[in-house]
Design a protein around this motif. Structure first.
Motif, PDB file in Angstrom:
ATOM      1  N   VAL A 107      -7.187   8.907 -19.125  1.00  0.00           N
ATOM      2  CA  VAL A 107      -8.339   8.006 -19.145  1.00  0.00           C
ATOM      3  C   VAL A 107      -9.095   8.274 -20.441  1.00  0.00           C
ATOM      4  O   VAL A 107      -9.557   9.400 -20.688  1.00  0.00           O
ATOM      5  N   LEU A 108      -9.184   7.254 -21.277  1.00  0.00           N
ATOM      6  CA  LEU A 108      -9.765   7.456 -22.611  1.00  0.00           C
ATOM      7  C   LEU A 108     -11.290   7.511 -22.549  1.00  0.00           C
ATOM      8  O   LEU A 108     -11.907   6.835 -21.723  1.00  0.00           O
ATOM      9  N   PRO A 109     -11.914   8.292 -23.409  1.00  0.00           N
ATOM     10  CA  PRO A 109     -13.371   8.403 -23.382  1.00  0.00           C
ATOM     11  C   PRO A 109     -14.062   7.153 -23.907  1.00  0.00           C
ATOM     12  O   PRO A 109     -15.210   6.890 -23.582  1.00  0.00           O
ATOM     13  N   ASP A 110     -13.368   6.384 -24.732  1.00  0.00           N
ATOM     14  CA  ASP A 110     -13.915   5.136 -25.267  1.00  0.00           C
ATOM     15  C   ASP A 110     -12.736   4.296 -25.766  1.00  0.00           C
ATOM     16  O   ASP A 110     -11.572   4.709 -25.654  1.00  0.00           O
ATOM     17  N   ASP A 111     -13.047   3.133 -26.328  1.00  0.00           N
ATOM     18  CA  ASP A 111     -11.960   2.234 -26.746  1.00  0.00           C
ATOM     19  C   ASP A 111     -11.665   2.317 -28.252  1.00  0.00           C
ATOM     20  O   ASP A 111     -10.974   1.456 -28.795  1.00  0.00           O
ATOM     21  N   GLN A 112     -12.151   3.353 -28.920  1.00  0.00           N
ATOM     22  CA  GLN A 112     -11.976   3.429 -30.376  1.00  0.00           C
ATOM     23  C   GLN A 112     -10.506   3.451 -30.788  1.00  0.00           C
ATOM     24  O   GLN A 112     -10.099   2.708 -31.684  1.00  0.00           O
ATOM     25  N   MET A 113      -9.732   4.320 -30.167  1.00  0.00           N
ATOM     26  CA  MET A 113      -8.338   4.477 -30.576  1.00  0.00           C
ATOM     27  C   MET A 113      -7.520   3.212 -30.305  1.00  0.00           C
ATOM     28  O   MET A 113      -6.855   2.701 -31.219  1.00  0.00           O
ATOM     29  N   PRO A 114      -7.584   2.644 -29.078  1.00  0.00           N
ATOM     30  CA  PRO A 114      -6.804   1.415 -28.890  1.00  0.00           C
ATOM     31  C   PRO A 114      -7.290   0.262 -29.763  1.00  0.00           C
ATOM     32  O   PRO A 114      -6.474  -0.516 -30.266  1.00  0.00           O
ATOM     33  N   LEU A 116      -8.458   0.345 -32.750  1.00  0.00           N
ATOM     34  CA  LEU A 116      -7.894   0.503 -34.096  1.00  0.00           C
ATOM     35  C   LEU A 116      -6.469  -0.030 -34.144  1.00  0.00           C
ATOM     36  O   LEU A 116      -6.087  -0.741 -35.068  1.00  0.00           O
ATOM     37  N   LEU A 117      -5.675   0.337 -33.133  1.00  0.00           N
ATOM     38  CA  LEU A 117      -4.279  -0.096 -33.106  1.00  0.00           C
ATOM     39  C   LEU A 117      -4.184  -1.608 -32.910  1.00  0.00           C
ATOM     40  O   LEU A 117      -3.404  -2.287 -33.589  1.00  0.00           O
TER      41      LEU A 117
END
Lengths: 245, 219
Positions: A107-114, A116-117
């Motif tokens: 479960v990601l802490p925020d949506d920053q990484m996705p 970016l992709l």
């Protein structure tokens, strides 16, 4: 002194390209955005190569990927080095290991990484202007038509995930042929795309990760950063790993 | 002379089992790798902080001892990075997390997962020299009690097989855990974690720069 002289013509040739190809890069990005304007889904064969300061040769993985623009989701059907299905949406990073019948869900802490992709795979004029600046454009060695664009994330949070992002486009066909990023602590990820196909309608079945009822499911929370900047600390947060079976 | 006698005393103290004669011990040592190496691994971890299957890369240097280990998920850059020397352990989890440091000290730190990984890898890839042997018992296999490479660590039992150590029981502060190494598979088990690593590739790594064994805060 005479050894310096042969270098002068090279320097002179380099002068017109003082902007490191940024103008060409912006034009190629606009062409890519236009080519993908009606795209709801992209599928492609991919090869992922990862290097870190510890590796001598890249770690290589390959398979097929599917990207859905809205709602944002990308699925990697990994063939090598071990079969797996990786699914990333704005809230989760999941890996299905069929040979172990095990799903690992982060479960990601925020949506920053996705984000970016997703912005890299399906750039729009709005998100490019919001999220990136074009730093460089260069010809890919060994190819007449491929160009590698280097983008710098403008957001501070995004820069903690990727210090730079690369997109490879085909200047002739305007197609996306690869993407990658550099992690702030070192580590380069480069994904090459082949047999890229765009579709105006997404096949939602591709983006569902259906696992058998008796599969082991491990749910983990990726912790949020405890401070806004890269301060050091002496004790780390320990997120729980819930196991369901 | 007095210092020599003191160093021999622990071996004599192991006489409750049969102490290994000093000449046999001298013939056995040093144990372990004598060259820098690079490994590519497939790693399974089960722990409160991280569970999953990952790619691993590990570089080791026997003298002065140092290791650095990274875990990569199936997609993207490393999510765990740990570097260990006898002077300290530094590590980061979840890629963009904060760098944690455990400088070597007399008082044991809380047994964080990264710290235990660092201590274990450092021990596994350092040589066993006479200076570190606290006790040695004869038999098959030979068992050694060792002063750990990382200050404050004791290897309560190291099982010797041929010219290498096949398994160890560690103690650091209140924490205890163990490892076991077969030809290409290693396991590390503690009260709240289990790691299994399979070697995919292994090579000598004489090309490693010193700065590989430093882990800094993110720029």
């Amino acid at each position: 002194m005479h050894r310096l002289l042969p270098a002068l013509p090279t320097l002179a040739l380099a002068l017109p390209a003082q902007d490191d190809g940024r103008a060409e890069g912006r034009a190629l990005l606009e062409a890519l955005i236009e080519a993908q304007a009606g795209m709801a889904q992209m599928t492609a064969e991919y090869v992922q190569e990862r290097t870190t300061p510890l590796t001598r040769k890249p770690l290589v993985a390959e398979g097929k990927l599917a990207f859905r623009r809205d709602p944002g989701c990308v699925v990697f059907f990994v063939r090598e080095p071990r079969a797996a299905v990786i699914r990333l949406d704005l809230a989760h990073y999941e890996v299905w290991h069929p040979e172990r019948a095990r799903l690992e869900r982060f479960v990601l802490p925020d949506d920053q990484m996705p984000r970016l992709l997703f912005d890299a795979l399906g750039p729009t004029k709005a998100n490019l202007e919001r999220a990136f600046t074009v730093e460089r454009c260069e010809r890919v060695e060994g190819s007449e038509t491929l160009r590698r664009l280097t983008l710098l994330p403008t957001g501070e949070d995004a820069r903690r995930i990727a210090s730079k992002i690369t997109l490879t486009t085909d200047a002739k066909t305007k197609a996306l042929r690869g993407f990658g990023y550099t992690a702030p602590r070192g580590g380069d990820v480069r994904v090459t795309l082949d047999k890229v196909e765009l579709a105006a309608k997404a096949d939602d079945a591709l983006f569902r990760l259906d696992v058998p009822k008796d599969a082991q499911v491990i749910v983990q929370k990726v912790p949020e950063r405890e401070s806004a900047k890269g301060a050091e600390k002496t004790e780390g947060a320990k997120p729980p790993a819930d196991k369901k079976n | 002379m007095r210092r020599v006698l003191l160093s021999f005393a622990p071996v004599a103290a192991a006489a409750c089992s049969t102490a290994l004669p000093e000449s046999d011990l001298a013939a056995l040592l040093p144990l372990g790798p004598g060259v820098a190496e690079r490994f590519v691994l497939e790693v399974e971890i089960d722990s409160p902080g991280l569970t999953g299957t990952f790619d691993g890369v590990l570089v080791t240097r026997p003298d002065p001892p140092a290791v650095r280990f990274q875990l990569l998920p199936d997609l993207g850059a490393p999510i765990l990075d740990v570097c260990a020397t006898p002077e300290g352990v530094a590590g980061v989890m979840h890629g963009h997390g904060e760098l944690q440091r455990w400088p070597a000290a007399d008082k044991a730190s809380a047994p964080e997962l990264l710290l235990l990984f660092g201590i274990t890898l450092l021990e596994q890839h350092a040589q066993v020299t006479r200076e570190r042997v606290l006790a040695a018992s004869a038999g098959t296999p030979v068992h050694l009690r060792l002063r750990g490479v990382y200050p404050g660590t004791t290897v309560e039992k190291a099982e010797v097989a041929g010219r290498s150590v096949r398994g160890r029981c560690y103690r650091y502060g209140a924490a205890s855990w163990r490892d076991h190494l077969d030809s290409d598979v290693g396991t590390v088990e503690g009260p709240r974690f289990r790691l299994r690593a399979r070697v995919i590739a292994r090579e000598a790594a004489g090309d490693l720069a010193d700065d590989v064994f430093h882990l800094d805060a993110a720029p």
